[in-house]
Scaffold this active site. Structure first.
Site, PDB file in Angstrom:
ATOM      1  N   ASP A  67       0.869  -1.165   0.000  1.00 52.17           N
ATOM      2  CA  ASP A  67       0.000   0.000   0.000  1.00 52.17           C
ATOM      3  C   ASP A  67       0.907   1.216   0.000  1.00 52.17           C
ATOM      4  O   ASP A  67       1.615   1.480   0.977  1.00 52.17           O
ATOM      5  CB  ASP A  67      -0.900  -0.013   1.231  1.00 52.17           C
ATOM      6  CG  ASP A  67      -1.860   1.174   1.295  1.00 52.17           C
ATOM      7  OD1 ASP A  67      -1.625   2.178   0.581  1.00 52.17           O
ATOM      8  OD2 ASP A  67      -2.837   1.103   2.057  1.00 52.17           O
ATOM      9  N   ASN A  93       0.857   4.817 -11.689  1.00 50.67           N
ATOM     10  CA  ASN A  93      -0.516   4.558 -12.135  1.00 50.67           C
ATOM     11  C   ASN A  93      -1.506   4.407 -10.985  1.00 50.67           C
ATOM     12  O   ASN A  93      -2.679   4.723 -11.149  1.00 50.67           O
ATOM     13  CB  ASN A  93      -0.537   3.296 -13.003  1.00 50.67           C
ATOM     14  CG  ASN A  93      -1.948   2.790 -13.252  1.00 50.67           C
ATOM     15  OD1 ASN A  93      -2.713   3.384 -14.003  1.00 50.67           O
ATOM     16  ND2 ASN A  93      -2.300   1.694 -12.590  1.00 50.67           N
ATOM     17  N   TYR A 161     -10.672  14.672  -6.407  1.00 53.47           N
ATOM     18  CA  TYR A 161      -9.996  13.868  -7.436  1.00 53.47           C
ATOM     19  C   TYR A 161      -9.360  14.774  -8.486  1.00 53.47           C
ATOM     20  O   TYR A 161      -8.212  14.564  -8.904  1.00 53.47           O
ATOM     21  CB  TYR A 161     -11.016  12.928  -8.076  1.00 53.47           C
ATOM     22  CG  TYR A 161     -10.431  11.968  -9.089  1.00 53.47           C
ATOM     23  CD1 TYR A 161      -9.671  10.882  -8.686  1.00 53.47           C
ATOM     24  CD2 TYR A 161     -10.669  12.152 -10.456  1.00 53.47           C
ATOM     25  CE1 TYR A 161      -9.149   9.995  -9.614  1.00 53.47           C
ATOM     26  CE2 TYR A 161     -10.147  11.271 -11.389  1.00 53.47           C
ATOM     27  CZ  TYR A 161      -9.394  10.192 -10.958  1.00 53.47           C
ATOM     28  OH  TYR A 161      -8.861   9.316 -11.890  1.00 53.47           O
ATOM     29  N   ALA A 163      -8.358  17.798  -8.062  1.00 48.23           N
ATOM     30  CA  ALA A 163      -7.200  18.455  -7.454  1.00 48.23           C
ATOM     31  C   ALA A 163      -5.971  17.557  -7.501  1.00 48.23           C
ATOM     32  O   ALA A 163      -4.866  18.015  -7.810  1.00 48.23           O
ATOM     33  CB  ALA A 163      -7.517  18.837  -6.005  1.00 48.23           C
ATOM     34  N   LYS A 165      -5.381  14.974  -9.578  1.00 46.91           N
ATOM     35  CA  LYS A 165      -4.946  14.646 -10.931  1.00 46.91           C
ATOM     36  C   LYS A 165      -4.353  15.854 -11.658  1.00 46.91           C
ATOM     37  O   LYS A 165      -3.406  15.713 -12.438  1.00 46.91           O
ATOM     38  CB  LYS A 165      -6.104  14.042 -11.736  1.00 46.91           C
ATOM     39  CG  LYS A 165      -6.474  12.634 -11.275  1.00 46.91           C
ATOM     40  CD  LYS A 165      -5.290  11.675 -11.368  1.00 46.91           C
ATOM     41  CE  LYS A 165      -5.657  10.244 -11.062  1.00 46.91           C
ATOM     42  NZ  LYS A 165      -4.502   9.320 -11.192  1.00 46.91           N
TER      43      LYS A 165
END
Length: 275
Positions: A67, A93, A161, A163, A165
């Site tokens: 993790d 990724n 999300y 923010a 990316k």
């Protein structure tokens, strides 16, 4: 915007989030080109399946269950590849999403998205950069960051999300300029809605602007763009690209176009969760 082609064969490197979706598909592509890959993810079963599929394509792998948001994770990845003669590929990724109104988003979900989508790839890149630079002296190393089309058009109910990316996209742009002349090729991918497991809990369709492309088509675009030496690889369909262009020239027009469908969109995406 690419100037030089890249040789994608026999790459040795790390792919995070390699157990499914875009991560697994990229592992298969580099595997069939003779790659040796460290597959990183949270689930042993899915990583083992990716490793099996890569082997069928002729590639070799090592598996690390990790993790990326836990203390020491980045160091453990670095230790795993420390003995490799070459590390000339890093694919950032791994990511997660939780959609919905900001005020209904838990603090834990906010931290989860920021920690995995933004903090983890920055820290992993920072740690592995000396190896990438060293290996880049030969034929060039590849740093591939998977952002999102939402980094180009911030969409309602995806504020956190978006923010993360847009953050990883700007990280890549700044680092690309920082690393000019070092042999490290920094590329950012902007996938639109893609038919992967990450999207199974999202119910917005083409009528709401969320038409999905097949994973095969998206990965083809990524590999073609990367081989051509591109730095910005946009896999969105033409309809979404029209909105991206409009968002540059007249962002308030995008607001107006989205306004009539806000209620329907909220209902369609409120259960979108991959955490």
């Amino acid at each position: 915007m690419g100037l030089n082609t890249l040789d994608l064969t026999n790459r040795r490197g790390i792919i995070t989030g390699a157990g499914q979706g875009i991560g697994r598909a990229l592992a298969l592509e580099f595997g069939r080109r003779g790659g040796h890959l460290l597959l990183v993810g949270r689930q042993l079963a899915t990583l083992t399946e990716t490793a099996r599929l890569v082997a069928l394509e002729g590639g070799t792998t090592e598996v690390l269950v990790e993790d990326l948001t836990t203390p020491g994770a980045v160091d453990r990845i670095a230790q795993t590849v420390a003995s490799w003669r070459t590390v000339d590929l890093l694919v950032n990724n791994a990511g997660n999403v939780r959609a919905g109104r900001l005020e209904l988003t838990t603090d834990a979900d906010v931290h989860s998205m920021i920690d995995l989508n933004l903090t983890a790839p920055i820290l992993l890149t920072k740690t592995l950069l000396p190896l990438l630079r060293q290996s880049g002296n030969a034929r060039g190393s590849i740093l591939l960051n998977i952002a999102s089309g939402i980094a180009l058009v911030g969409l309602p109910f995806y504020s956190v999300y978006a923010a993360t990316k847009s953050g990883i996209a700007q990280f890549g742009e700044a680092l690309r300029r920082e690393l000019m002349g070092t042999g490290v090729h920094v590329a950012t991918v902007y996938p639109g809605a893609t038919d992967t497991a990450m999207m199974t809990s999202q119910n917005a369709g083409s009528d709401l602007g969320w038409g999905r492309r097949s994973l095969d088509d998206v990965i083809t675009d990524v590999m073609v763009g990367l081989a051509a030496g591109e730095h910005e690889i946009n896999t969105a369909p033409e309809g979404r690209r029209e909105m991206q262009r409009l968002n540059i020239s007249d962002p308030l027009a995008v607001d107006a176009a989205l306004a009539p469908s806000l209620e329907a969109l909220e209902l369609a995406v409120r259960d979108h969760r991959s955490i």
